[in-house]
Design an enzyme around this catalytic site. Structure first.
Site, PDB file in Angstrom:
ATOM      1  N   ARG A 163      40.015  27.345  -5.345  1.00 56.87           N
ATOM      2  CA  ARG A 163      38.568  27.576  -5.492  1.00 56.87           C
ATOM      3  C   ARG A 163      38.032  27.193  -6.870  1.00 56.87           C
ATOM      4  O   ARG A 163      37.156  27.850  -7.421  1.00 56.87           O
ATOM      5  CB  ARG A 163      38.196  29.032  -5.200  1.00 56.87           C
ATOM      6  CG  ARG A 163      38.446  29.497  -3.794  1.00 56.87           C
ATOM      7  CD  ARG A 163      37.606  28.735  -2.778  1.00 56.87           C
ATOM      8  NE  ARG A 163      37.687  29.348  -1.477  1.00 56.87           N
ATOM      9  CZ  ARG A 163      38.649  29.095  -0.595  1.00 56.87           C
ATOM     10  NH1 ARG A 163      39.592  28.219  -0.866  1.00 56.87           N
ATOM     11  NH2 ARG A 163      38.641  29.707   0.579  1.00 56.87           N
ATOM     12  N   SER A 235      33.626  34.759   1.338  1.00 56.75           N
ATOM     13  CA  SER A 235      34.573  35.589   0.576  1.00 56.75           C
ATOM     14  C   SER A 235      33.979  35.868  -0.798  1.00 56.75           C
ATOM     15  O   SER A 235      33.596  34.937  -1.505  1.00 56.75           O
ATOM     16  CB  SER A 235      35.887  34.846   0.364  1.00 56.75           C
ATOM     17  OG  SER A 235      36.506  34.583   1.584  1.00 56.75           O
ATOM     18  N   GLU A 330      35.005  35.202  -6.410  1.00 57.75           N
ATOM     19  CA  GLU A 330      35.019  33.779  -6.093  1.00 57.75           C
ATOM     20  C   GLU A 330      33.605  33.217  -6.254  1.00 57.75           C
ATOM     21  O   GLU A 330      33.423  32.067  -6.622  1.00 57.75           O
ATOM     22  CB  GLU A 330      35.487  33.601  -4.642  1.00 57.75           C
ATOM     23  CG  GLU A 330      35.737  32.168  -4.272  1.00 57.75           C
ATOM     24  CD  GLU A 330      35.461  31.876  -2.823  1.00 57.75           C
ATOM     25  OE1 GLU A 330      34.449  31.209  -2.539  1.00 57.75           O
ATOM     26  OE2 GLU A 330      36.253  32.300  -1.981  1.00 57.75           O
TER      27      GLU A 330
HETATM   28  N1  EPU Z   1      42.999  41.464   6.150  1.00 56.99           N
HETATM   29  C1  EPU Z   1      42.966  42.839   6.157  1.00 56.99           C
HETATM   30  N2  EPU Z   1      41.901  43.450   6.722  1.00 56.99           N
HETATM   31  C2  EPU Z   1      40.884  42.746   7.288  1.00 56.99           C
HETATM   32  C3  EPU Z   1      40.917  41.332   7.286  1.00 56.99           C
HETATM   33  C4  EPU Z   1      41.988  40.702   6.692  1.00 56.99           C
HETATM   34  O1  EPU Z   1      43.877  43.501   5.668  1.00 56.99           O
HETATM   35  O2  EPU Z   1      39.940  43.365   7.801  1.00 56.99           O
HETATM   36  C5  EPU Z   1      44.156  40.784   5.544  1.00 56.99           C
HETATM   37  C6  EPU Z   1      45.227  40.527   6.596  1.00 56.99           C
HETATM   38  O3  EPU Z   1      46.471  40.733   5.989  1.00 56.99           O
HETATM   39  C7  EPU Z   1      45.013  39.055   6.901  1.00 56.99           C
HETATM   40  C8  EPU Z   1      44.639  38.536   5.534  1.00 56.99           C
HETATM   41  O4  EPU Z   1      43.792  39.550   4.988  1.00 56.99           O
HETATM   42  O5  EPU Z   1      46.176  38.456   7.385  1.00 56.99           O
HETATM   43  C9  EPU Z   1      43.974  37.179   5.511  1.00 56.99           C
HETATM   44  O6  EPU Z   1      42.730  37.267   6.156  1.00 56.99           O
HETATM   45  P1  EPU Z   1      41.950  35.942   6.581  1.00 56.99           P
HETATM   46  O7  EPU Z   1      42.827  35.046   7.355  1.00 56.99           O
HETATM   47  O8  EPU Z   1      40.644  36.320   7.184  1.00 56.99           O
HETATM   48  O9  EPU Z   1      41.713  35.158   5.206  1.00 56.99           O
HETATM   49  P2  EPU Z   1      41.302  35.609   3.753  1.00 56.99           P
HETATM   50  O10 EPU Z   1      42.477  35.436   2.867  1.00 56.99           O
HETATM   51  O11 EPU Z   1      40.634  36.928   3.763  1.00 56.99           O
HETATM   52  C10 EPU Z   1      40.704  33.146   3.067  1.00 56.99           C
HETATM   53  C11 EPU Z   1      39.572  32.422   2.405  1.00 56.99           C
HETATM   54  C12 EPU Z   1      38.452  32.167   3.407  1.00 56.99           C
HETATM   55  C13 EPU Z   1      39.001  31.340   4.564  1.00 56.99           C
HETATM   56  C14 EPU Z   1      40.185  32.108   5.203  1.00 56.99           C
HETATM   57  C15 EPU Z   1      40.864  31.282   6.257  1.00 56.99           C
HETATM   58  C16 EPU Z   1      39.637  33.102   0.068  1.00 56.99           C
HETATM   59  C17 EPU Z   1      38.991  33.886  -1.022  1.00 56.99           C
HETATM   60  N3  EPU Z   1      39.087  33.198   1.281  1.00 56.99           N
HETATM   61  O12 EPU Z   1      40.225  34.438   3.427  1.00 56.99           O
HETATM   62  O13 EPU Z   1      37.448  31.395   2.747  1.00 56.99           O
HETATM   63  O14 EPU Z   1      38.004  31.087   5.541  1.00 56.99           O
HETATM   64  O15 EPU Z   1      41.162  32.404   4.182  1.00 56.99           O
HETATM   65  O16 EPU Z   1      41.577  30.251   5.639  1.00 56.99           O
HETATM   66  O17 EPU Z   1      40.627  32.412  -0.171  1.00 56.99           O
HETATM   67  C18 EPU Z   1      35.433  31.555   1.495  1.00 56.99           C
HETATM   68  O18 EPU Z   1      36.054  31.025   0.579  1.00 56.99           O
HETATM   69  O19 EPU Z   1      34.225  31.901   1.388  1.00 56.99           O
HETATM   70  C19 EPU Z   1      36.128  31.830   2.740  1.00 56.99           C
HETATM   71  C20 EPU Z   1      35.532  32.440   3.756  1.00 56.99           C
END
Ligand code: EPU
Length: 335
Positions: A163, A235, A330
């Site tokens: 990012r 995010s 972010e």
């Molecule tokens: N999780 C929880 N509780 C929840 C939701 C998620 O504990 O309610 C944990 C779980 O362990 C899950 C993990 O978070 O496996 C990952 O969740 P998710 O796949 O939704 O991804 P994220 O890491 O929260 C990142 C990016 C997103 C992107 C998704 C998919 C960042 C800051 N965010 O989110 O990017 O869409 O992965 O690749 O890296 C953005 O940058 O605005 C964005 C939406």
């Protein structure tokens, strides 16, 4: 080029804050930037914005805001396996993704439905579902507001990171266009290993770019608020990376802690840390933590930037107290 004064930024920030800027310029072509330079716009305080989908604007901006409307998608070089495509910074990111799929060019299908404009893709090194913009960017055309000139920055010099990039740090560069390398059929490789993407496609005998897009769009719609319905900036925090020893200490107390091993340590989902601290679905005033994905802070209606900032600080404090981890935003804080 358009110039408006005391201009409302309500439609230019996806949090939906009712803020304004003193001067708003929309440029349609590269030469307009030279005109802005000659008018002294860049010798005062100024801010480049795209779709406003990654901004936390804290107050009215008593300065120049500059937005691209350079609309161009052009194949500039074609080979047997790949082609290079020049895309203007003012193109809506997802329009470019849809264009690539309509031409059967692979590489950005996992980045479907990300809000914002093409100009932000290298700045923020946007990423989702196992793909980052840096995987497909070859060169970025910039306007240097100090030197009043245009030049290309090669991918290797963009200092892409999670990012972030050189463009996020060097505030005097404006992205005017990006050259992407996309891959032709049958040479592209689909990336299906993030979360349950592969599982959702398991019944298909052949998987097309459009199939991948459809799955990603469905996942995003189910987890992320639609900016037209609930204000947010996607995010809000980055997922923190901690050292091996910090990770091992935490794992003794939290044996189920989710993690991804990365080159410099262990990436912990911020969404999990925030949930553990009990913030999921909670509000402070009109600012809230989205119930379906706690990494997203939302405007429940009528919130101001300061309300979201206050909530951000409370969450940071909780996570720091419970896990000794500092969550970094972010989104860009703008004042
Ligand atoms: N999780 C929880 N509780 C929840 C939701 C998620 O504990 O309610 C944990 C779980 O362990 C899950 C993990 O978070 O496996 C990952 O969740 P998710 O796949 O939704 O991804 P994220 O890491 O929260 C990142 C990016 C997103 C992107 C998704 C998919 C960042 C800051 N965010 O989110 O990017 O869409 O992965 O690749 O890296 C953005 O940058 O605005 C964005 C939406």
């Amino acid at each position: 080029m358009k110039h408006q004064q005391n201009y409302s930024l309500l439609k230019h920030n996806t949090f939906g804050f009712s803020v304004q800027c003193s001067d708003f310029y929309v440029y349609d072509k590269k030469e307009d930037l030279i005109q802005l330079y000659n008018e002294g716009v860049f010798s005062q305080k100024w801010l480049p914005i795209g779709g406003g989908s990654n901004l936390l604007i804290l107050n009215d901006l008593e300065y120049n805001v500059v937005q691209s409307n350079i609309q161009q998608i052009e194949v500039i070089e074609g080979g047997e396996k790949n082609c290079l495509v020049y895309v203007g910074s003012g193109v809506i990111w997802d329009d470019f993704v849809q264009w690539s799929i309509s031409k059967n060019l692979g590489g950005i299908e996992n980045l479907s439905f990300i809000p914002g404009m093409v100009g932000a893709s290298p700045v923020q090194n946007i990423g989702a579902y196992g793909v980052e913009a840096k995987d497909v960017i070859r060169r970025v055309e910039v306007y240097d507001t100090k030197q009043n000139k245009f030049y290309y920055v090669e991918a290797a010099d963009c200092l892409f990171e999670y990012r972030g990039s050189v463009f996020k740090r060097d505030k005097h560069l404006i992205v005017v266009g990006v050259i992407y390398q996309l891959t032709k059929e049958p040479y592209y490789e689909l990336k299906l290993d993030y979360g349950n993407v592969r599982e959702m496609l398991k019944d298909l005998s052949t998987i097309t770019l459009k199939d991948v897009r459809d799955v990603i769009v469905n996942i995003r719609k189910s987890k992320l608020p639609l900016p037209s319905e609930i204000g947010s900036a996607g995010s809000f925090f980055k997922n923190p990376v901690i050292s091996k020893s910090e990770f091992e200490t935490l794992r003794t107390t939290y044996p189920d802690i989710p993690f991804y091993e990365v080159s410099d340590g262990y990436k912990i989902p911020a969404a999990w840390l925030i949930s553990q601290c009990g913030w999921k679905g909670k509000n402070i005033g009109a600012a809230g933590v989205y119930e379906k994905q706690p990494l997203i802070l939302v405007n429940r209606g009528g919130a101001k930037g300061e309300d979201v900032l206050f909530l951000m600080k409370q969450i940071q404090m909780s996570v720091k107290c419970q896990f000794s981890i500092l969550l970094n935003p972010e989104v860009c804080l703008i004042q």
